[in-house]
Write a protein that holds these residues in place. Structure first.
Motif, PDB file in Angstrom:
ATOM      1  N   ARG A 365       0.838  -1.212   0.000  1.00 26.36           N
ATOM      2  CA  ARG A 365       0.000   0.000   0.000  1.00 26.36           C
ATOM      3  C   ARG A 365       0.871   1.260   0.000  1.00 26.36           C
ATOM      4  N   ALA A 366       1.964   1.227   0.773  1.00 24.39           N
ATOM      5  CA  ALA A 366       2.861   2.385   0.802  1.00 24.39           C
ATOM      6  C   ALA A 366       3.533   2.580  -0.557  1.00 24.39           C
ATOM      7  N   HIS A 367       3.928   1.465  -1.180  1.00 28.35           N
ATOM      8  CA  HIS A 367       4.545   1.526  -2.511  1.00 28.35           C
ATOM      9  C   HIS A 367       3.580   2.141  -3.526  1.00 28.35           C
ATOM     10  N   GLN A 368       2.356   1.707  -3.524  1.00 26.81           N
ATOM     11  CA  GLN A 368       1.363   2.238  -4.466  1.00 26.81           C
ATOM     12  C   GLN A 368       1.086   3.718  -4.192  1.00 26.81           C
ATOM     13  N   ALA A 369       1.018   4.091  -2.917  1.00 26.34           N
ATOM     14  CA  ALA A 369       0.782   5.492  -2.564  1.00 26.34           C
ATOM     15  C   ALA A 369       1.944   6.376  -3.015  1.00 26.34           C
ATOM     16  N   ASP A 370       3.182   5.883  -2.842  1.00 24.75           N
ATOM     17  CA  ASP A 370       4.351   6.663  -3.255  1.00 24.75           C
ATOM     18  C   ASP A 370       4.407   6.810  -4.773  1.00 24.75           C
ATOM     19  N   ASN A 371       4.007   5.781  -5.492  1.00 25.10           N
ATOM     20  CA  ASN A 371       3.952   5.884  -6.957  1.00 25.10           C
ATOM     21  C   ASN A 371       2.998   6.982  -7.400  1.00 25.10           C
ATOM     22  N   ARG A 372       1.864   7.106  -6.689  1.00 33.11           N
ATOM     23  CA  ARG A 372       0.899   8.156  -7.035  1.00 33.11           C
ATOM     24  C   ARG A 372       1.390   9.533  -6.576  1.00 33.11           C
ATOM     25  N   ARG A 373       1.984   9.563  -5.400  1.00 28.99           N
ATOM     26  CA  ARG A 373       2.416  10.852  -4.817  1.00 28.99           C
ATOM     27  C   ARG A 373       3.590  11.449  -5.561  1.00 28.99           C
ATOM     28  N   LEU A 374       4.538  10.598  -5.984  1.00 31.93           N
ATOM     29  CA  LEU A 374       5.764  11.068  -6.628  1.00 31.93           C
ATOM     30  C   LEU A 374       6.008  10.288  -7.917  1.00 31.93           C
ATOM     31  N   PRO A 375       5.235  10.544  -8.949  1.00 36.07           N
ATOM     32  CA  PRO A 375       5.464   9.822 -10.204  1.00 36.07           C
ATOM     33  C   PRO A 375       6.866  10.100 -10.742  1.00 36.07           C
ATOM     34  N   ALA A 376       7.484   9.062 -11.291  1.00 36.83           N
ATOM     35  CA  ALA A 376       8.863   9.178 -11.767  1.00 36.83           C
ATOM     36  C   ALA A 376       8.933   9.983 -13.061  1.00 36.83           C
ATOM     37  N   HIS A 377       9.917  10.866 -13.129  1.00 38.81           N
ATOM     38  CA  HIS A 377      10.225  11.626 -14.338  1.00 38.81           C
ATOM     39  C   HIS A 377      11.698  11.412 -14.671  1.00 38.81           C
ATOM     40  N   PHE A 378      11.965  11.126 -15.947  1.00 32.28           N
ATOM     41  CA  PHE A 378      13.318  10.802 -16.367  1.00 32.28           C
ATOM     42  C   PHE A 378      13.816  11.828 -17.378  1.00 32.28           C
ATOM     43  N   ALA A 379      15.121  12.053 -17.354  1.00 28.53           N
ATOM     44  CA  ALA A 379      15.765  12.933 -18.327  1.00 28.53           C
ATOM     45  C   ALA A 379      17.161  12.391 -18.602  1.00 28.53           C
ATOM     46  N   ASP A 380      17.525  12.342 -19.869  1.00 30.10           N
ATOM     47  CA  ASP A 380      18.850  11.857 -20.262  1.00 30.10           C
ATOM     48  C   ASP A 380      19.125  10.453 -19.732  1.00 30.10           C
ATOM     49  N   GLY A 381      18.068   9.637 -19.648  1.00 32.62           N
ATOM     50  CA  GLY A 381      18.238   8.264 -19.202  1.00 32.62           C
ATOM     51  C   GLY A 381      18.446   8.097 -17.715  1.00 32.62           C
ATOM     52  N   ARG A 382      18.115   9.126 -16.936  1.00 34.63           N
ATOM     53  CA  ARG A 382      18.300   9.059 -15.487  1.00 34.63           C
ATOM     54  C   ARG A 382      17.046   9.594 -14.795  1.00 34.63           C
ATOM     55  N   LEU A 383      16.895   9.216 -13.518  1.00 36.08           N
ATOM     56  CA  LEU A 383      15.757   9.676 -12.723  1.00 36.08           C
ATOM     57  C   LEU A 383      15.970  11.139 -12.344  1.00 36.08           C
TER      58      LEU A 383
END
Length: 406
Positions: A365-383
């Motif tokens: 549940r914490a993992h799913q909440a963190d995915n929603r709260r802080l969606p990943a954005h990538f640039a130049d092949g890095r987080l």
């Protein structure tokens, strides 16, 4: 810095007690066992291309790899014991056993796998390695580093006591508070804080129990810590120890790792206290490297870390303790160094976090909440920003390892 052999990694936290007991039938405690299960794919992030990771549980592993962007997906195989035993030595060549930390217990597990047919080269355990993992080795290293750095304020070298009476004599003659440690513990385990020179009955029981089990405890003044950091190294086993990176990390009050900073090495160095932003840092790195070459360089082969801290002196000035602990193993600090190099965007600052949840289902549940709260954005092949789990998180998970970049 690496050998030509590909490596077979195994995550085995809590191996230090097995080292101290010196037995191959050691049973880890429940927390270490559960952490090993939940985080067993963590070596993906520090293994080299072509290496393999020995895993026990396959649930979620393939889905986890598939969920990663292609540009972040490590070129590392996750293999069960059965899959390892099906490998052909003629085709694959041997895999060098490379656990998180060496111990008789984990090396015996690799040896059992080799006898089943897995093409593995298993290093030998030795009394010399056991001696290096004892806190007395770290104490000797501290003495050598202090001799190499006379500009540092003096810091007490741990005293090793074999009886309660010796502990009582020490606390009567030194300024409280104190820290007592068992000889093979690390990461906050096996530590007792004495707040004053009057030893209580529960504290006496702890000391007596530790002496019965280990024969010796160390004692030293507890410093007024203001910052934790570590230097990471690699030893080739032939006398050469090289610097691998800086780890700036956070701990619980008892010393257990909770998280590490991630980012460009120069930016991380800028997060250190002012005392380490000048020439002292390079002098410290040189003194510790030379000490490790003399002490472990021809006995131990692999990665290692040296924990240090900045503390406040009675007059309010800052000082450095240059050698708190010697970790002859992979460390979370090294994982942080590799994540900074491979995953995190050079313009970003993030954190590597290890979280323990109280009950199954809470981690997911914490993992799913963190995915929603802080969606990943990538640039130049890095987080560049957001949340990234480093391991599969299933309904049964209790432990998580993840990155947050905000």
């Amino acid at each position: 810095m690496r050998t030509s052999s590909r490596r077979l990694h195994r995550f085995n936290p809590g191996h230090e007690a097995a080292v101290g007991i010196g037995q191959a039938n050691y049973t880890p405690d429940a927390a270490s066992r559960r952490m090993a299960d939940d985080l067993e794919t963590l070596p993906l992030w520090y293994a080299d291309s072509g290496d393999s990771v020995w895993i026990t549980h396959t649930e979620g592993a393939d889905q986890f790899l598939d969920s990663l962007p292609l540009f972040l997906r490590p070129d590392v195989r996750l293999l069960t014991a059965d899959a390892l035993c099906r490998l052909s030595a003629d085709v694959e060549g041997p895999l060098l056993a490379m656990p998180w930390g060496l111990s008789p217990d984990v090396l015996a597990a690799f040896e059992r796998l080799r006898r089943r047919g897995a093409p593995i080269l298993v290093p030998a355990w030795s009394d010399a390695l056991r001696t290096l993992t004892h806190r007395q080795t770290a104490a000797r290293c501290l003495e050598r580093v202090l001799r190499r750095l006379p500009e540092l304020p003096p810091v007490a070298v741990p005293r090793f006591c074999t009886s309660v009476g010796e502990v009582v004599d020490y606390v009567k003659t030194c300024q409280s508070p104190f820290m007592l440690k068992t000889p093979f513990s690390c990461s906050g385990r096996g530590i007792l804080t004495l707040e004053n020179a009057s030893i209580t009955d529960p504290e006496r029981c702890w000391i007596e129990g530790a002496l019965r089990r280990w024969g010796v405890v160390s004692i030293e003044p507890k410093l007024d810590k203001t910052a934790d950091f570590a230097l990471e190294f690699h030893s080739d086993g032939h006398g050469c120890v090289t610097y691998a990176g800086l780890s700036v990390f956070d701990t619980h009050p008892r010393g257990a790792f909770t998280g590490a900073r991630l980012g460009d090495p120069n930016r991380l160095r800028g997060q250190l206290p002012d005392i380490l932003r000048g020439p002292l840092f390079d002098c410290l790195r040189t003194a510790v490297t030379d000490t490790l070459c003399d002490t472990v360089g021809r006995i131990y082969s692999g990665f290692l870390g040296v924990d240090m801290l900045v503390y406040r002196r009675p007059d309010g000035s800052a000082a450095v303790h240059p050698f708190i602990e010697l970790n002859l193993r992979y460390t979370m600090g090294l994982v942080a160094v590799e994540l900074s190099r491979r995953v995190v965007h050079p313009d970003a600052i993030g954190r590597l976090l290890i979280a323990r949840c109280p009950a199954p289902g809470d981690a997911l549940r914490a993992h799913q909440a963190d995915n929603r709260r802080l969606p990943a954005h990538f640039a130049d092949g890095r987080l560049r920003a957001g949340y990234l789990s480093l391991v599969p998180v299933t309904p049964a998970s209790l432990f998580r390892a993840f990155i947050e970049v905000v």
